[in-house]
Motif scaffolding. Structure first.
Motif, PDB file in Angstrom:
ATOM      1  N   VAL B  30       0.883  -1.164   0.000  1.00 25.06           N
ATOM      2  CA  VAL B  30       0.000   0.000   0.000  1.00 25.06           C
ATOM      3  C   VAL B  30       0.919   1.211   0.000  1.00 25.06           C
ATOM      4  N   ARG B  31       0.734   2.113  -0.959  1.00 27.61           N
ATOM      5  CA  ARG B  31       1.596   3.302  -0.993  1.00 27.61           C
ATOM      6  C   ARG B  31       0.758   4.549  -0.758  1.00 27.61           C
ATOM      7  N   ILE B  32       1.279   5.459   0.017  1.00 32.35           N
ATOM      8  CA  ILE B  32       0.555   6.716   0.210  1.00 32.35           C
ATOM      9  C   ILE B  32       1.475   7.903  -0.078  1.00 32.35           C
ATOM     10  N   LYS B  33       0.824   9.006  -0.492  1.00 33.56           N
ATOM     11  CA  LYS B  33       1.573  10.245  -0.724  1.00 33.56           C
ATOM     12  C   LYS B  33       1.635  11.026   0.579  1.00 33.56           C
ATOM     13  N   VAL B  34       2.789  11.553   0.898  1.00 29.80           N
ATOM     14  CA  VAL B  34       2.919  12.352   2.121  1.00 29.80           C
ATOM     15  C   VAL B  34       3.615  13.670   1.791  1.00 29.80           C
ATOM     16  N   ASP B  35       3.367  14.705   2.626  1.00 24.77           N
ATOM     17  CA  ASP B  35       4.075  15.961   2.338  1.00 24.77           C
ATOM     18  C   ASP B  35       5.165  16.275   3.358  1.00 24.77           C
ATOM     19  N   SER B  36       5.300  15.395   4.370  1.00 20.10           N
ATOM     20  CA  SER B  36       6.426  15.570   5.295  1.00 20.10           C
ATOM     21  C   SER B  36       6.721  14.219   5.925  1.00 20.10           C
ATOM     22  N   ASP B  37       7.705  14.184   6.807  1.00 20.41           N
ATOM     23  CA  ASP B  37       8.052  12.931   7.469  1.00 20.41           C
ATOM     24  C   ASP B  37       7.220  12.655   8.719  1.00 20.41           C
ATOM     25  N   LEU B  38       6.245  13.539   8.972  1.00 23.34           N
ATOM     26  CA  LEU B  38       5.478  13.413  10.202  1.00 23.34           C
ATOM     27  C   LEU B  38       4.736  12.069  10.287  1.00 23.34           C
ATOM     28  N   ILE B  39       4.069  11.710   9.196  1.00 22.55           N
ATOM     29  CA  ILE B  39       3.309  10.448   9.220  1.00 22.55           C
ATOM     30  C   ILE B  39       4.247   9.266   9.446  1.00 22.55           C
ATOM     31  N   LEU B  40       5.389   9.314   8.780  1.00 22.75           N
ATOM     32  CA  LEU B  40       6.374   8.243   8.955  1.00 22.75           C
ATOM     33  C   LEU B  40       6.760   8.111  10.434  1.00 22.75           C
ATOM     34  N   LYS B  41       7.016   9.257  11.039  1.00 23.00           N
ATOM     35  CA  LYS B  41       7.420   9.234  12.449  1.00 23.00           C
ATOM     36  C   LYS B  41       6.310   8.652  13.321  1.00 23.00           C
ATOM     37  N   ILE B  42       5.090   9.096  13.057  1.00 24.37           N
ATOM     38  CA  ILE B  42       3.963   8.604  13.863  1.00 24.37           C
ATOM     39  C   ILE B  42       3.783   7.101  13.674  1.00 24.37           C
ATOM     40  N   VAL B  43       3.793   6.669  12.410  1.00 26.85           N
ATOM     41  CA  VAL B  43       3.558   5.245  12.126  1.00 26.85           C
ATOM     42  C   VAL B  43       4.633   4.380  12.772  1.00 26.85           C
ATOM     43  N   CYS B  44       5.872   4.844  12.693  1.00 24.12           N
ATOM     44  CA  CYS B  44       6.965   4.041  13.246  1.00 24.12           C
ATOM     45  C   CYS B  44       7.019   4.106  14.773  1.00 24.12           C
ATOM     46  N   ASP B  45       6.049   4.751  15.346  1.00 24.53           N
ATOM     47  CA  ASP B  45       5.985   4.836  16.797  1.00 24.53           C
ATOM     48  C   ASP B  45       4.716   4.152  17.327  1.00 24.53           C
ATOM     49  N   LEU B  46       4.011   3.460  16.432  1.00 25.95           N
ATOM     50  CA  LEU B  46       2.753   2.816  16.850  1.00 25.95           C
ATOM     51  C   LEU B  46       3.055   1.477  17.515  1.00 25.95           C
ATOM     52  N   ASP B  47       3.504   1.570  18.774  1.00 22.18           N
ATOM     53  CA  ASP B  47       3.910   0.350  19.473  1.00 22.18           C
ATOM     54  C   ASP B  47       2.771  -0.280  20.270  1.00 22.18           C
ATOM     55  N   GLY B  48       1.608   0.335  20.198  1.00 21.56           N
ATOM     56  CA  GLY B  48       0.467  -0.243  20.904  1.00 21.56           C
ATOM     57  C   GLY B  48       0.411   0.127  22.376  1.00 21.56           C
ATOM     58  N   ASP B  49       1.314   0.986  22.826  1.00 18.74           N
ATOM     59  CA  ASP B  49       1.315   1.384  24.235  1.00 18.74           C
ATOM     60  C   ASP B  49       0.679   2.755  24.473  1.00 18.74           C
ATOM     61  N   LYS B  50       0.504   3.529  23.408  1.00 20.64           N
ATOM     62  CA  LYS B  50       0.007   4.899  23.573  1.00 20.64           C
ATOM     63  C   LYS B  50      -1.394   5.035  22.969  1.00 20.64           C
ATOM     64  N   ASP B  51      -2.250   5.795  23.644  1.00 17.39           N
ATOM     65  CA  ASP B  51      -3.560   6.023  23.037  1.00 17.39           C
ATOM     66  C   ASP B  51      -3.499   7.280  22.165  1.00 17.39           C
ATOM     67  N   ILE B  52      -4.611   7.563  21.510  1.00 12.06           N
ATOM     68  CA  ILE B  52      -4.600   8.625  20.511  1.00 12.06           C
ATOM     69  C   ILE B  52      -4.251   9.984  21.133  1.00 12.06           C
ATOM     70  N   ARG B  53      -4.767  10.220  22.358  1.00 10.50           N
ATOM     71  CA  ARG B  53      -4.498  11.510  22.995  1.00 10.50           C
ATOM     72  C   ARG B  53      -2.987  11.690  23.215  1.00 10.50           C
ATOM     73  N   GLU B  54      -2.361  10.631  23.690  1.00 12.17           N
ATOM     74  CA  GLU B  54      -0.912  10.717  23.937  1.00 12.17           C
ATOM     75  C   GLU B  54      -0.136  10.962  22.640  1.00 12.17           C
ATOM     76  N   ILE B  55      -0.564  10.258  21.582  1.00 11.92           N
ATOM     77  CA  ILE B  55       0.126  10.429  20.293  1.00 11.92           C
ATOM     78  C   ILE B  55      -0.073  11.862  19.792  1.00 11.92           C
ATOM     79  N   ALA B  56      -1.315  12.367  19.944  1.00 12.57           N
ATOM     80  CA  ALA B  56      -1.616  13.726  19.498  1.00 12.57           C
ATOM     81  C   ALA B  56      -0.724  14.741  20.214  1.00 12.57           C
ATOM     82  N   GLU B  57      -0.565  14.547  21.515  1.00 11.23           N
ATOM     83  CA  GLU B  57       0.282  15.466  22.286  1.00 11.23           C
ATOM     84  C   GLU B  57       1.743  15.367  21.860  1.00 11.23           C
TER      85      GLU B  57
END
Lengths: 371, 367
Positions: B30-57
């Motif tokens: 699955v390929r997606i278009k991105v305009d910065s590295d932000l999504i990459l950083k978020i995705v590579c941090d999805l370890d299942g320990d943080k909820d959405i609020r924590e990730i947002a912060e």
């Protein structure tokens, strides 16, 4: 013509009669059809060829039942042999016992169809029996390959693995049994192999492969090596094992392991003839140079990797076909074995990589196998 | 919800603008278009320990945006859909199968349903020989618990090299009984309904009262054509998906077709097209019987075909994706080590599923 010979219609030939006068022989192997005009005697004679009667006995029956002279009968038989529709039956037992010939009869038949004569099929079966196969890594693919080779008639195995059977192995290992939970895989697999054939001889090594493991001693005793060991990782074990195999001129098969294990076919390596593991490594270094996966965030990721018994069975069946083709000599010296391929679960399409032997390979470069 | 990256997904930054998710179980990208590295950083941090609020912060983004991103990733099977694992019956034992199916899931609920459908399915396998024995074991290894097995034969010595689960000590014992024991060794929950009958035009009617989700035809007696016709017709009548196991012509081995009643070409569609192709005038030709004929056969070839049938069965039962061998059948050649497929279309003039066919109203799923 030797009238004591027993003949049979080749098992791969279908015979059709058109308008009661044209016989068409359809050769399943090659999809070739041969048609020619025949008479009633010809048709009657085919009814007497049962794989047991000798040529002399067939002549007698034709004379008594149909009043056909021996010369005419011999003529027809000669035509059938010449057109490769009939073939002599072998009763020689110098390679295998009658019991073995019976047990593997369908497989010997299968081999014979490619090798020409029944005796050549028995000889091929004997090569399997005499081979000595080491399996590094007795998990999904390695364990399955051992089971499948044992069924096909291989009788000498060395098993190398340190792991124990756990609950989730059910969905990958053919040899899995609930009652073996917690038992060492090599012991569970050995039991399965002995159940398949009590004459099988199994040597086991309950070891983990580490940099100073001396496996060369074990490898040198083998006539064929299978590596599916993914710890510490398949790249490491494959490189170590292939290096030793190439130097000792031992054919080997690399399968299973790493990320792609679910769909990968693995590959047969014949030293100095096919690409070796080092050639593959160079190939992947080049094509994957821009493909760099990020570190995965999930810590105990290995507990959540998928697996499917049918995918493992595909990989092991593929490997077993290639290994048996090689050991039993079904393919001939000029045959080119496939390089690594991949089966897609969704489309069931099979695609292959084009990997070539690297002439500058540090392991196998600079020498050609003289065959 | 604590989003977690699917363990079988590799994340690759193809270039500044493109991010690739590679699902290693099924080799889908699955390929997606991105305009910065932000999504990459978020995705590579999805370890299942943080909820959405924590990730947002942590990444200074709005929760609403994250919800949008995660629902997209979940839809594509890129997020882990397993947690909480307790929703899956026998997760520990079958975690590999469940995680495999995860590649196809669009949500946790979807994955639970796929697993429930698979595990609670009932499969009828006719013929437990060179293909059927492997298929039966394969399916019980994948979590299927209900089987109806049909085979009249006892184990023979010359079967052992190619039929799985039987050994020398089983010679003379009915194949069904040996295999039932073996299936239970994989999974004690397996339950088998057994029929020792020969297949003929009537034999299947004894299962009229059984709920059956899939029929797999691995029977070749009296001929593959006849068993396909009987099983095909029974399945059309009852609107049950079925797979023609395949037989083989020596090194070229047949990979039989998958049939979904009402949707795909049926056994009769294949038959009609094949007859036209071969232009056989059956009144003028007869096949000569050859005595004591034993066509050669090869175990790993049979198991390779069985593995493909196993994959098709998983697709039908879990509904994870569309079966591949609809409207086609294949041949595997052990010399080229390749499979080639030939397509056969559903026919409007089919005697069974055509416009005026006997089973023109066949539908799947059943209503």
């Amino acid at each position: 013509m030797d009238k004591t010979l027993t003949i049979k219609i080749k098992d791969s030939v279908d015979l059709f009669l058109y308008d009661d006068i044209y016989l068409t022989a359809y050769f399943m192997n090659t999809r070739v059809r041969k048609s020619f005009r025949v008479d009633g005697n010809f048709i009657s004679l085919i009814g007497f060829i049962d794989g047991y009667a000798t040529i002399g006995e067939i002549c007698d029956k034709m004379r008594i039942d149909h009043n056909v002279e021996e010369k005419e009968t011999l003529n027809i038989i000669e035509t059938l042999l010449k057109k490769n529709i009939a073939t002599p039956v072998t009763r020689q037992q110098d390679k295998l016992s009658l019991d073995e010939i019976f047990k593997y009869s369908r497989q010997i038949n299968y081999f014979s169809e490619f090798l020409g004569s029944e005796y050549a099929g028995i000889t091929a079966q004997k090569k399997l029996k005499d081979s000595n196969v080491i399996i590094f890594g007795c998990g999904a693919v390695g364990g399955n390959i051992a089971v499948q080779l044992a069924m096909a008639g291989v009788e000498k195995f060395t098993l190398y693995d340190y792991d124990v059977v756990e609950n989730s192995d059910v969905s990958r290992h053919l040899f899995f049994k609930t009652k073996h939970l917690g038992k060492r895989k090599i012991d569970s697999l050995r039991e399965e192999l002995l159940r398949i054939n009590k004459n099988i001889c199994v040597i086991t090594y309950s070891e983990r492969m580490v940099p100073d493991s001396n496996v060369e001693k074990i490898i040198r005793k083998a006539s064929f090596v299978v590596n599916t060991m993914d710890e510490p990782y398949i790249g490491y074990t494959a490189s170590k094992i292939s290096r030793i195999c190439v130097l000792n001129d031992i054919p080997h098969f690399i399968a299973g392991g790493f990320d792609a294990h679910l769909a990968s076919t693995g590959e047969l390596i014949v030293p100095y003839k096919t690409p070796c593991v080092e050639c593959y490594t160079d190939y992947f270094k080049e094509i994957l140079k821009n493909w760099k996966p990020k570190d995965h965030p999930v810590k105990r990721r290995y507990l959540e990797i998928g697996g499917l018994s049918s995918m493992a069975l595909f990989a092991s069946s593929f490997a077993a076909i290639e290994i048996i083709k090689y050991i039993a000599g079904l393919a001939g010296d000029s045959y080119e074995y496939k390089t690594r391929g991949e089966l897609l679960f969704g489309s069931l399409e099979l695609t292959y990589l084009t990997v070539e032997k690297n002439p500058n390979c540090v392991i196998c470069g600079g020498r050609k196998n003289e065959t | 919800m604590k989003p977690k990256l699917n363990s079988a997904v590799s994340v690759v930054r193809v270039n500044e603008k493109i991010l690739e998710f590679f699902k290693s179980n099924t080799r889908q990208q699955v390929r997606i278009k991105v305009d910065s590295d932000l999504i990459l950083k978020i995705v590579c941090d999805l370890d299942g320990d943080k909820d959405i609020r924590e990730i947002a912060e942590k990444y200074n983004v709005s929760e609403a945006e994250l919800v949008g991103l995660f629902s997209f990733l979940a839809q594509k099977g890129i997020l882990n859909a397993v947690d909480p694992a307790i929703d899956f019956k026998e997760y520990e034992k079958f975690r590999r199968v469940i995680n495999f199916l995860g590649d196809f899931s669009t949500s946790h609920e979807h994955l639970v349903k796929m697993w429930n459908d698979l595990q609670s399915a009932c499969v009828l396998i006719v013929g437990l020989g060179a293909v059927g024995s492997w298929v039966a074991c394969n399916l019980s290894q994948s979590g299927i618990e209900k089987f109806i097995l049909m085979d009249p034969d006892a184990v023979e010595k010359s079967n052992l090299h190619r039929q799985f689960g039987y050994t020398e000590t089983d010679i003379g014992v009915k194949k069904i009984d040996v295999l039932e024991k073996r299936l239970k060794e994989y999974n004690p929950n397996v339950c088998v309904k057994k029929s020792y009958d020969f297949l003929d035009g009537e034999a299947l009617s004894r299962f009229d009262g059984d709920h059956i989700d899939l029929i797999i035809n691995c029977a070749d007696k009296p001929t593959v054509d006849m068993t396909s016709t009987w099983i095909g017709e029974y399945a059309m009548k009852r609107q049950i998906p079925h797979i023609v196991g395949g037989g083989y012509n020596l090194h070229l081995s047949l990979v039989g077709q998958t049939i979904i009643p009402g949707q795909t070409a049926c056994v009769k569609c294949f038959e009609k097209t094949l007859e036209e192709e071969n232009k056989i005038d059956r009144s003028r030709v007869k096949k000569l019987a050859v005595k004591n004929r034993k066509v050669g056969s090869f175990g790993p070839m049979c198991s390779l075909i069985a593995s493909m049938i196993g994959m098709e069965a998983i697709k039908i039962l879990s509904k994870c994706c569309r079966p591949a061998n609809i409207n086609r059948r294949g041949e595997f050649d052990i010399y080229s080590m390749d499979v080639s497929y030939k397509e056969y279309n559903k026919r409007l003039d089919c005697d069974w599923c055509g416009v005026n066919g006997l089973y023109s109203d066949a539908k799947y799923p059943r209503e």
